[in-house]
Design an enzyme around this catalytic site. Sequence first.
Site, short mmCIF file in Angstrom:
data_model
loop_
_atom_site.label_atom_id
_atom_site.label_comp_id
_atom_site.label_asym_id
_atom_site.label_seq_id
_atom_site.Cartn_x
_atom_site.Cartn_y
_atom_site.Cartn_z
N ASP A 95 -17.53 91.05 43.80
CA ASP A 95 -16.11 91.22 43.50
C ASP A 95 -15.78 90.46 42.23
O ASP A 95 -16.47 89.51 41.84
CB ASP A 95 -15.24 90.76 44.67
CG ASP A 95 -15.32 89.25 44.89
OD1 ASP A 95 -16.46 88.75 45.01
OD2 ASP A 95 -14.28 88.59 44.94
N GLU A 157 -15.34 86.64 47.13
CA GLU A 157 -15.40 85.26 46.65
C GLU A 157 -14.26 84.94 45.69
O GLU A 157 -13.66 83.85 45.76
CB GLU A 157 -16.75 85.02 45.96
CG GLU A 157 -17.06 83.56 45.66
CD GLU A 157 -16.48 83.06 44.35
OE1 GLU A 157 -16.42 81.84 44.17
OE2 GLU A 157 -16.08 83.89 43.50
#
Length: 466
Positions: A95, A157
């Site tokens: 991500d 994250e």
Amino acid sequence: MHPLTDQELRDTVSALLPDAVELLGELVRLPSVFGGAPERLAACADTAEAIAAQLKLLGFPEPRLQETSDGSVTVLAHRPGRPGAPTVMLYSHYDVQPEGDPADWRYPPFDVTRVGERLYGRGTADCKGSVVAHLAALRALGGHCAAGVRFVCEGSEEQGGRGLDDYIRAHPEEFDDIDAALILDASNPGPGRPAIVTSLRGVVVSRVSVRTGSQVLHSGTFGGAAPDAVMALMRLLAGLRDDNGDTVVDGLPNTPPVHTDGYPESDFRAHTGLPESGRVLGTADIATQLWARPALTVMATDIPALSQAVPAVQPVARALVNLRVPPGVPAQAAAELLAAHVLRHNPWQADIEIEHLVVSDPFVSTTDGAAHQVLARTLSDAYGRAVVTVGSGGSIPLCGTLRAAVPEAEILLLGISEPGSNIHAADESVLLSDLRAAITAEAMFLRDLPTVPPNSTIPPQRSQLT
């Protein structure tokens, strides 16, 4: 099968680099911002699928797309090693941060643009470039990789998601064979300057709410006697830094430095864009200020915007604050000290509430383990320059989660970014030469670690930051 020599690995990585850059472009073109609009969530799913497909090509049987507690998907894969060989966890995240205003970018944020030795695009350095580095290192080794590999790539994250952490705590048996973990989500001190990060500050994110009344009041009629919540909040926040710029929370220690390697002021000014007339904050040297002392910043405020300005006394104001916790201080203790300080230094007897949204402990690793020494050697060989050990002011909660789950494993933090990579900002980039060196170093590490008994101890080698 003869072991690959250093030169054979370098040549193989160089030959594979165009394919690695092409794969990086495919991943960057997927705007995988977790928690965003539906099309961004779809891009997260597509990215996870693409990584799993690459793992299948590398001989990982049945890579899993594991949904976690925060709704994100972690890519999990395991490829057993030869009998008696250690198992290495390779970590990264797919991500990325939102791109912000595209007008701030010189190049398309969700594409890879090469300019000289730099590859521009969101995620090139943080952290899709790291995903590609792991995959390329495994591909370069091919059948010469004796170590077992656990590939872990999470999907939340950047938004502070704790899905992977929750999964590890719930399923520690899936990770109890790990001898070493390569966390490829740190940063180097400069281009071509390899580093192993051996300490991280913890973090506490708190929402502070101040209430001084029950209604909005006309500032002409009541201003001067009626307490203003916005001013009360500003006084409260300003008191958390002293005139020197040091963070001051009653009872929170300014711990001694973890490292003696320096951070030259000229480098700091260049990395931050701070002009010569600007002041460097704090009473300690820069490395200590950044790596081993608390630092409080204001992330956001909930007060009237300029476009909503009215001549009024506001009854409510809020702020989101970020406290970086020095190594050696439990994050929960720091959170409690922050709350006590805020309530003790209450301007005008306001009604104050503080809610802790994130509490993550600091992390310190050892430098005398076998895996650390192997990584230090292979990084130095791949970059052609001695590796340094440094601290980081950032926080990676996964490190504490792994330590609790697998206390005997060596946790090693490294990265492909450097200050010029501009991560989390416009025109994020990675140096192609650093990407190549990181791939080479990791391939050498996976080749060499099986020759060293797991959890053995080697006298540490001292290196200086120059």
